[in-house]
Design a protein around this motif. Structure first.
Motif, short mmCIF file in Angstrom:
data_model
loop_
_atom_site.label_atom_id
_atom_site.label_comp_id
_atom_site.label_asym_id
_atom_site.label_seq_id
_atom_site.Cartn_x
_atom_site.Cartn_y
_atom_site.Cartn_z
N VAL A 81 -13.04 -17.27 5.41
CA VAL A 81 -11.78 -17.99 5.42
C VAL A 81 -11.80 -19.06 6.50
O VAL A 81 -12.58 -19.01 7.44
N THR A 82 -10.92 -20.03 6.34
CA THR A 82 -10.82 -21.13 7.29
C THR A 82 -9.79 -20.79 8.39
O THR A 82 -9.05 -19.79 8.29
N ALA A 83 -9.74 -21.63 9.39
CA ALA A 83 -8.74 -21.46 10.44
C ALA A 83 -7.33 -21.54 9.87
O ALA A 83 -6.42 -20.84 10.31
N ALA A 84 -7.14 -22.38 8.84
CA ALA A 84 -5.82 -22.51 8.22
C ALA A 84 -5.39 -21.19 7.57
O ALA A 84 -4.22 -20.81 7.63
N ALA A 85 -6.33 -20.49 6.95
CA ALA A 85 -6.01 -19.20 6.34
C ALA A 85 -5.61 -18.19 7.40
O ALA A 85 -4.64 -17.43 7.24
N ARG A 86 -6.37 -18.13 8.49
CA ARG A 86 -6.06 -17.18 9.56
C ARG A 86 -4.69 -17.47 10.17
O ARG A 86 -3.95 -16.54 10.56
N GLU A 87 -4.34 -18.74 10.23
CA GLU A 87 -3.07 -19.12 10.85
C GLU A 87 -1.90 -18.93 9.91
O GLU A 87 -0.86 -18.37 10.29
N LYS A 88 -2.06 -19.36 8.65
CA LYS A 88 -0.92 -19.40 7.74
C LYS A 88 -0.78 -18.14 6.89
O LYS A 88 0.35 -17.74 6.57
N VAL A 89 -1.90 -17.54 6.47
CA VAL A 89 -1.82 -16.39 5.56
C VAL A 89 -2.74 -15.26 6.05
O VAL A 89 -3.64 -14.82 5.32
N PRO A 90 -2.55 -14.76 7.26
CA PRO A 90 -3.42 -13.69 7.75
C PRO A 90 -3.35 -12.41 6.92
O PRO A 90 -4.27 -11.59 6.97
N ALA A 91 -2.31 -12.25 6.14
CA ALA A 91 -2.16 -11.03 5.32
C ALA A 91 -3.26 -10.88 4.30
O ALA A 91 -3.55 -9.76 3.85
N ILE A 92 -3.91 -12.00 3.91
CA ILE A 92 -4.95 -11.90 2.87
C ILE A 92 -6.36 -11.86 3.47
O ILE A 92 -7.34 -11.85 2.74
N VAL A 93 -6.45 -11.79 4.80
CA VAL A 93 -7.75 -11.74 5.47
C VAL A 93 -8.06 -10.29 5.85
O VAL A 93 -7.31 -9.67 6.60
N HIS A 94 -9.19 -9.77 5.33
CA HIS A 94 -9.57 -8.39 5.62
C HIS A 94 -10.17 -8.30 7.02
O HIS A 94 -10.45 -9.31 7.68
N ALA A 95 -10.41 -7.07 7.47
CA ALA A 95 -10.92 -6.84 8.82
C ALA A 95 -12.29 -7.48 9.05
O ALA A 95 -12.66 -7.76 10.19
N ASN A 143 0.82 -1.21 0.00
CA ASN A 143 0.00 0.00 0.00
C ASN A 143 0.86 1.26 0.00
O ASN A 143 0.55 2.23 -0.71
N ALA A 144 1.94 1.26 0.80
CA ALA A 144 2.71 2.49 0.99
C ALA A 144 3.70 2.76 -0.13
O ALA A 144 3.88 3.92 -0.54
N THR A 145 4.36 1.73 -0.66
CA THR A 145 5.47 1.97 -1.58
C THR A 145 5.26 1.47 -3.00
O THR A 145 6.03 1.80 -3.89
N VAL A 146 4.22 0.65 -3.21
CA VAL A 146 3.99 0.11 -4.56
C VAL A 146 2.72 0.70 -5.17
O VAL A 146 2.75 1.27 -6.26
N LYS A 147 1.61 0.57 -4.45
CA LYS A 147 0.32 1.02 -4.99
C LYS A 147 0.01 2.48 -4.63
O LYS A 147 -0.83 3.11 -5.27
N TYR A 148 0.62 2.99 -3.58
CA TYR A 148 0.40 4.37 -3.11
C TYR A 148 -1.08 4.62 -2.82
O TYR A 148 -1.69 5.55 -3.35
N ARG A 149 -1.66 3.79 -1.98
CA ARG A 149 -3.08 3.93 -1.69
C ARG A 149 -3.34 3.83 -0.19
O ARG A 149 -2.40 3.67 0.61
N GLU A 150 -4.60 3.92 0.20
CA GLU A 150 -4.98 3.97 1.60
C GLU A 150 -4.49 2.73 2.35
O GLU A 150 -4.57 1.61 1.85
N PRO A 151 -4.00 2.92 3.60
CA PRO A 151 -3.41 1.79 4.33
C PRO A 151 -4.41 0.71 4.74
O PRO A 151 -3.99 -0.42 5.05
N PHE A 152 -5.72 1.04 4.73
CA PHE A 152 -6.71 0.04 5.14
C PHE A 152 -7.15 -0.86 3.98
O PHE A 152 -7.92 -1.79 4.17
N ARG A 153 -6.67 -0.58 2.78
CA ARG A 153 -7.10 -1.37 1.63
C ARG A 153 -6.50 -2.77 1.69
O ARG A 153 -5.29 -2.93 1.87
N PRO A 154 -7.32 -3.81 1.53
CA PRO A 154 -6.81 -5.19 1.56
C PRO A 154 -6.28 -5.62 0.21
O PRO A 154 -6.48 -4.94 -0.80
N PHE A 155 -5.63 -6.76 0.19
CA PHE A 155 -5.14 -7.33 -1.07
C PHE A 155 -5.74 -8.72 -1.26
O PHE A 155 -5.90 -9.48 -0.31
N ALA A 156 -6.05 -9.01 -2.50
CA ALA A 156 -6.76 -10.25 -2.82
C ALA A 156 -5.78 -11.41 -3.01
O ALA A 156 -4.68 -11.23 -3.53
#
Length: 572
Positions: free
Chosen positions: A485-499, A445-458
């Motif tokens: 998302v499943t428990a596995a997603a929350r554990e292994k890849v939390p970066a792709i889980v939105h608020a 968000n900060a250095t590549v896309k230059y967009r709002e920090p709350f925006r998630p990534f797919a």
């Protein structure tokens, strides 16, 4: 008897998101949005570059075009002018009655002039005006590949219609029949755009930002306001003009009322910091949108009896609402085409003209197709204009090499094959990153896309392993559906889980995109996770990169580490 056209050019032009599609003997030769070639986001210009590419791809000239399918029908606007005068009967809407009548008449004349202009550009062709919602319906239904389905179109405005429910039949000669319609000023797209503008973002462009912001707010504060402002009815919904005055199609008329402002907050300036009231307003808007969309989906199920649903129109890009429909289990399957917005109506309009012509040729190349634009695989690479960039050798097969770099924490642009249709990058014009890398969302968000920090990534995920991480229960090839998302997603890849606990995923099969399937497979061998972050190859405010020059500019001007451009590894 008129000659049956074999070369049909479908156009979205002069409004926004200009695009072109070409059918030859019923086969879709290609489709591309003009912004991907002109670098002008949401351009309304005549899609000259798109048309030139399509005709060149087919080995044709403008003189070979036998029919031009335009995605609006001028006369339908005129019908609203006398109806608008009824607004004079209410004190709330009286001040807009005459302006609305004049506005719709003016747009009708302007649209007719646009049709005449197209006739001058293609003097050998007949120009056919296709009702806007019919073009949306056929774009969605034909792309599904289903033989029968309910079709729900929800947008801001198509002549007079804002919402239609239709029944689609026949895969090879697609046709739709409207069974119910909602007319302006009852418009869900209009309401969402009005609040987007009120919150300080660009209407018609940044509704997705408001959808992301909604996950951070509490809808309770404004829940009752939106329940009053947008009421569901037995046959659809209505919009209270006390909160959202009827549109006039003239500039200078605000989209929200003084009452709306007094009961919510003053309009936010784009540079103003976000406050809880802004988050809560976005949350209540999204919650009501979800409720109305689910109500319309249930209505479509009742009216058509179908177990499958196609969704089109601008509001179909609201992946959270689409996810809610899927979760509710109203339909066995839900489909959103890769280009559900106005750009995709270029395809729908062309299909309409082909099917109406009586041609015995079947429609081909539309169903389940998303990589429809230009390819630059054989183009020479000259980095003279980008002196900071260098081409390096990879040494191993590109998919394996790319997986190595991503596993090592690099953020890489990917440019290969044909340009995607629609607003989402689907692995041909993407920025890829490992979801396992600490701080990757903040860095993107900060250095590549230059967009709002709350925006998630797919995330993109191997289709055969999607259920390990996501609860959607169906394929999502075009990144148009939010999934739990499943428990596995929350554990292994939390970066792709939105608020809000969801992800807007893309499932990838080997048949759809062999290269990305290979990259995901190789990444999974290295990390144990068949998931990558996938966002569009662009920076905020610019269109997705459709040409090599645009991609090289993106690399040079952003925090991207490298670019894989048609088998060439480019670094800074």
């Amino acid at each position: 008897m008129d000659r049956i056209p074999s070369v049909i050019l479908g156009l979205c032009s002069y409004t926004h998101d200009s695009a072109a599609a070409l059918l030859v003997d019923g086969e879709l030769i290609g489709f591309v949005e003009e912004e991907r070639l002109s670098q002008r986001k949401h351009t309304k210009d005549y899609p000259r570059l798109a048309v030139e590419w399509l005709l060149g791809e087919a080995g044709l000239t403008a003189g070979d075009v036998e029919a031009v399918a335009y995605n609006f029908q001028p006369a339908r606007y005129l019908l609203e002018s006398p109806a608008a005068l009824r607004l004079a009967l209410s004190a709330i809407t009286r001040d807009r009655a005459l302006a609305r009548a004049r506005g719709f008449a003016k747009v009708a004349l302007r649209t007719q002039q646009r049709v005449r202009t197209l006739g001058q550009l293609f003097p050998s062709a007949r120009v056919v005006s296709v009702p806007h919602h019919r073009a949306h319906q056929l774009a969605a239904f034909a792309a599904s590949g289903w033989n029968e389905a309910a079709v729900l179109v929800v947008d801001s405005l198509g002549e007079r219609q804002t919402t239609t429910i239709a029944h689609g039949h026949d895969t090879l000669r697609p046709r739709t029949r409207i069974v119910e319609a909602v007319h302006d000023p009852a418009s869900l797209g209009y309401v969402y755009g009005a609040v987007t503008e009120h919150l300080g973002w660009r209407r018609g462009d940044e509704e997705g930002t408001v959808m992301a912001l909604a996950a951070l707010g509490d809808p309770k504060r404004f829940r009752h306001l939106f329940a009053r402002a947008v009421r569901t009815t037995p046959t659809g919904f209505s919009v209270d003009p006390a909160y959202f005055p009827p549109r006039t199609l003239n500039s200078g008329y605000p989209r929200t009322s003084r009452r709306f402002i007094s009961e919510t907050c003053p309009q936010r300036h784009p540079d103003e910091p976000l406050a809880d009231v802004h988050r809560d307003l976005a949350a209540a808007l999204q919650e009501r949108t979800d409720q109305v969309m689910l109500h319309l989906a249930r209505r479509a199920r009742t009216l058509t009896g179908s177990r499958r649903l196609c969704v089109g129109g601008g509001v179909a890009t609201n992946c959270v609402s689409i996810g809610r429909i899927i979760e509710a289990g109203v339909f066995d399957q839900v489909f959103v085409p890769p280009a559900p917005g106005d750009a995709g109506t270029a395809i729908g309009a062309a299909v309409a003209v082909h099917c109406d012509s009586g041609s015995r040729r079947l429609v081909a190349g539309v169903a389940r197709s998303c990589y429809l634009g230009p390819s630059f695989q054989d183009q020479d690479l000259d980095l003279t204009a980008w002196p900071r960039l260098r081409q390096k050798t990879m040494g191993i097969e590109p998919a394996e090499f790319l997986a190595d770099q991503l596993a090592d924490g690099m953020i890489v642009g990917l440019f290969r094959g044909r340009v995607e249709a629609g607003p989402r990058a689907l692995g041909n014009r993407s920025i890829l990153a490992s979801p396992l890398e600490p701080g990757v969302v903040e860095r993107l968000n900060a250095t590549v896309k230059y967009r709002e920090p709350f925006r998630p990534f797919a995330p993109m995920v191997l289709a055969e392993r999607a259920e390990e991480f996501f609860t959607l229960g169906q394929e999502a090839p075009y990144m148009s559906m939010a999934s739990g998302v499943t428990a596995a997603a929350r554990e292994k890849v939390p970066a792709i889980v939105h608020a809000n606990g969801t992800s807007r995923l893309q499932t990838v099969t080997k048949s759809q995109n062999p290269f990305m399937h290979a990259v995901l497979t190789a990444f999974a061998r290295r990390t144990g996770v068949p998931v990558l972050i996938n966002t569009s190859l662009n920076i905020k405010g610019k269109p997705i990169c459709g040409t090599p020059a645009m991609a090289l500019d993106c690399l040079a001007e952003s925090g991207l580490d490298a670019l894989l451009l048609e088998g060439r590894w480019i670094t800074k």
